[in-house]
Enzyme design. Structure first.
Site, PDB file in Angstrom:
ATOM      1  N   ASP A 167      40.739  74.118  62.777  1.00 17.66           N
ATOM      2  CA  ASP A 167      42.226  74.213  62.671  1.00 17.66           C
ATOM      3  C   ASP A 167      42.578  74.871  61.632  1.00 17.66           C
ATOM      4  OD1 ASP A 167      42.743  73.326  65.185  1.00 17.66           O
ATOM      5  OD2 ASP A 167      42.767  71.364  64.782  1.00 17.66           O
TER       6      ASP A 167
ATOM      7  N   LYS B  69      40.297  63.031  67.392  1.00 14.99           N
ATOM      8  CA  LYS B  69      39.844  63.899  65.984  1.00 14.99           C
ATOM      9  C   LYS B  69      39.416  62.833  64.735  1.00 14.99           C
ATOM     10  CE  LYS B  69      42.576  67.786  66.956  1.00 14.99           C
ATOM     11  NZ  LYS B  69      43.354  68.964  66.566  1.00 14.99           N
TER      12      LYS B  69
END
Length: 278
Positions: free
Chosen positions: A108, A71
């Site tokens: 997210d 990420k």
């Protein structure tokens, strides 16, 4: 981005990746949307292999989902990242545009907000976060949107405490740090977000108050966790990791395909079936 011109590809990357439910969710969306020429795969890719994988992406690629440990590692490979992703230095979504650019985003954070909203949790006066890893920073960013007061982060080390204070300052969230040994107090907050690995909160189940408020436990396997099961038994609102996974995947599907809304119900049902089979 249209899915009707030619076959399109998408995939989830990470290491390890065999456990990922992303292919189940995205394929369910493609089937529901009639995108018969779209495919979604999984590839075990670590930080060292990531640049090479990006170098081989052809025009058929619509996007990528990223999990740990990629990420942050992906950011230098992108042409642009969203403000949301930049705020937490974490990208979980890459959209490959028709002009060849690669744009990173973080679904997210809005996924957390959407999962809470689905359970009627629009705003809270204060909150507690259990843990201080990468998911905790996303939780802080989500709380920046819905929490009007203090957030208390319960951590195990001074380094983690400093990190959560840094994230709080960066995100504009009033963060107070407390020692993990004091987590019993956390369970009385209007919203508790557990971002810890499997088993880490099991011992807290016995301390759940008789009238708990809301718990967001980001785990989905095993589910329910002991904490979530006790919380639910006492009548508290529980949001689980599958809720988060589905809502963030809905946003990914919409960005990669250009189709909106993505089929939330079909995606959740597919995820539930896959977990039950597992």
């Amino acid at each position: 981005m249209s899915g009707t011109d030619s076959p399109r590809r998408a995939a989830v990357l990470g290491s390890p990746i065999a456990h990922s439910l992303s292919p189940v969710l995205h394929r369910a969306a493609y089937e529901e949307l009639g995108l018969d020429d779209w495919s979604y795969d999984r590839f075990d890719v670590d930080e060292q292999a990531l640049p090479g994988f990006f170098g081989n992406l052809g025009p058929q690629w619509a996007g990528l989902s990223l999990t740990m440990p990629l990420k942050r590692a992906v950011i230098p490979l992108l042409d642009e990242i969203s403000e949301t992703a930049g705020a937490v230095e974490a990208v979980n979504t890459v959209v490959c545009t028709e002009d060849g650019r690669r744009v990173g985003d973080n679904t997210d954070i809005p996924g957390m907000v959407a999962a809470l909203r689905e359970r009627g949790i629009e705003q809270v006066e204060s909150a507690a976060i259990l843990g201080a890893g990468a998911t905790a920073s996303s939780a802080l960013a989500a709380l920046a949107r819905i929490c009007t007061g203090e957030v208390v982060a319960y951590v195990r080390s001074a380094d983690r405490a400093a990190e959560m204070r840094r994230w709080g300052g960066r995100l504009g969230v009033d963060v107070r740090v407390a020692d993990w040994a004091e987590t019993d107090r956390a369970l009385r907050a209007p919203l508790v977000i557990a971002t810890t690995p499997a088993g880490a909160t099991d011992a807290l189940a016995a301390a759940v108050p008789e009238r708990p408020a809301a718990l967001f436990d980001v785990l989905y396997d095993p589910w329910p966790t002991e904490l979530a099961a006790r919380w639910s038994a006492y009548g508290g609102a529980v949001v689980g990791g599958l809720d988060l996974l589905v809502h963030q995947a809905v946003l990914q599907v919409e960005q990669m395909t250009g189709r909106s809304p993505a089929p939330l119900g079909a995606m959740r049902k597919a995820g539930e079936q896959a977990l039950a089979a597992h």
